[in-house]
Design a protein around this motif. Structure first.
Motif, short mmCIF file in Angstrom:
data_model
loop_
_atom_site.label_atom_id
_atom_site.label_comp_id
_atom_site.label_asym_id
_atom_site.label_seq_id
_atom_site.Cartn_x
_atom_site.Cartn_y
_atom_site.Cartn_z
N CYS A 124 -3.09 -4.75 -2.67
CA CYS A 124 -3.51 -5.86 -1.80
C CYS A 124 -2.39 -6.36 -0.89
O CYS A 124 -1.21 -6.07 -1.10
CB CYS A 124 -4.06 -7.01 -2.63
SG CYS A 124 -2.82 -8.06 -3.38
N CYS A 171 0.57 -8.40 -2.53
CA CYS A 171 1.67 -7.59 -3.06
C CYS A 171 2.62 -7.21 -1.94
O CYS A 171 3.83 -7.33 -2.06
CB CYS A 171 1.15 -6.30 -3.68
SG CYS A 171 0.48 -6.48 -5.33
N CYS A 175 -1.38 -5.83 -8.66
CA CYS A 175 -1.31 -7.16 -9.25
C CYS A 175 -2.70 -7.54 -9.78
O CYS A 175 -3.52 -6.66 -10.03
CB CYS A 175 -0.78 -8.18 -8.25
SG CYS A 175 -1.89 -8.60 -6.89
N CYS A 223 -6.91 -5.90 -7.11
CA CYS A 223 -5.76 -5.11 -6.69
C CYS A 223 -5.31 -4.18 -7.82
O CYS A 223 -5.34 -4.55 -8.99
CB CYS A 223 -4.62 -6.05 -6.30
SG CYS A 223 -3.07 -5.22 -5.92
ZN LIG Z 1 -1.81 -7.11 -5.21
#
Ligand SMILES: [Zn+2]
Length: 377
Positions: free
Chosen positions: A30, A33, A13, A10
């Motif tokens: 992603c 998140c 994150c 991601c």
């Molecule tokens: Zn993420």
């Protein structure tokens, strides 16, 4: 299979394709998140309205507990989340009973932390000690089943014990340490639905050698009963107070002499070994990714720092890793060869075993409603 998928991480994150269910948008962000921020908007209450609600809930809890020894139950593990709950519950002027599940794997530090915190805050403790031979057999069954979530037996028993004590003592409120800041990122493919008593029974039937006679359990029906008939409610207090993990640790250290044990849920030796050894080596999963990702979304750690931390072994201390491995094998009463043979078994899916998840999913609307009744959000 996660391994066959093209690797992707991601852009926001640090979750990656080791999460079998991960989905990325055009920006490479992603679904973990996204769901984090959706949940924050719904469940995190740091504003004045949240503070008012907290005071109102505290008053309600105190009123419901009038004339009783305790007005609420808190679970304690010696870790940051539950210790911080204890601290805030006392600050609110409540009279909690602390409940601890001793599953045989407490680290010395965990026991020490629980004692320090509770003694200084004058909170009574009830410890539920599991029947070790029975619980060991169940834990081994989960390990042998090669299902990713080996912690279901412990997490289930904690939940069951909290509800049982609440019912037996006629206490209406369970204040939980579950919180968005450190826990909101946890893919369903890594850990799921701890209340699945049917799954526990079927795995024990397939791999275990003992009947579960004393293991504290709770089914969906039991939970519905406790909620609707007994009127027991769970309250995630940490979503109502500013929860900065490092600051919380500092408060606990300064006020109570609490000691850090260096990893989320590392207060239990088995959890430490499961997250630091079994999960990465057998399932290719580094659970720190989820913990860091939640903290990144919460703005409490930089993504670059998390990526740097992830380069290190989950066991910062190699000697401890060897010691833990030896200890776990010995405590399970298996040989090193048997242990390695189980480690080599291919990972299995939840749906390889009879479980209640489909039932739970089919009743999503009802469950959502039930959750609203069971939890104050
Ligand atoms: Zn993420």
């Amino acid at each position: 299979m996660a391994q066959e998928r093209k690797y992707q991480i991601c852009s926001r994150c640090v979750m990656d394709t080791s999460d079998p269910g991960i989905i990325f948008d055009e920006q490479g962000v992603c679904n973990n998140c996204k769901s984090y921020f959706e949940r924050v908007a719904r469940e995190l209450h740091y504003d004045e309205k949240g503070r008012q609600k907290l005071r109102a809930v505290a008053q309600k809890i105190a009123a419901a507990g009038k004339g009783k020894d305790y007005d609420c139950i808190i679970g304690v593990s010696g870790g940051v989340d539950s210790s911080f709950v204890a601290y805030h519950v006392k600050r609110l002027g409540l009279r909690p009973l602390a409940v601890h599940l001793d599953n045989g794997w407490d680290s010395e530090l965990a026991v020490d932390n629980i004692e320090r915190i509770l003694r200084k805050m004058d909170i009574d403790l009830y410890t539920k000690v599991l029947d070790w031979e029975e619980f060991k057999d169940l834990q081994l069954s989960f390990f042998k089943s090669s299902l990713v979530d080996c912690e279901i037996p412990t997490d289930h028993a904690i939940m069951a014990t909290l509800y049982r004590e609440a019912r037996a003592r006629k206490i209406k409120y369970i204040i939980t340490g579950s919180n968005l800041v450190t826990e909101a990122v946890m893919p369903i493919g890594w850990a799921r639905f701890k209340i699945d008593w049917r799954l526990i029974k079927s795995i024990q039937k397939m791999y275990g050698g003992k009947a579960l006679k004393t293991f504290p359990h709770i089914s969906l029906v039991d939970l519905a009963y406790a909620t609707l008939i007994d009127g027991i409610k769970a309250f995630p207090l940490l979503n109502y107070v500013e929860y900065d993990k490092e600051k919380a640790k500092q408060i606990l250290v300064e006020k109570f002499g609490w000691k850090d044990y260096g990893g989320k849920h590392y207060e239990s030796v088995y959890t430490r070994f499961y997250q630091g050894y079994i999960l990465p080596k057998k399932f290719g999963i580094d659970k720190r990714r989820a913990h860091f990702s939640a903290l990144i979304c919460a703005g409490q750690i930089a993504r670059a720092d998390a990526l740097e931390f992830l380069k290190s072994d989950p066991y910062a201390d190699k000697k401890m890793s060897f010691r833990d491995k030896e200890y776990v094998i010995k405590k399970f009463g298996i040989t090193p060869d048997e242990f390695e043979a189980i480690m080599r078994l291919p990972a299995r899916d939840y749906n390889d075993f009879p479980n209640d998840y489909r039932f739970y999913n089919a009743l999503k609307g009802v469950v959502k409603f039930g959750k609203r009744v069971a939890t104050i959000n």
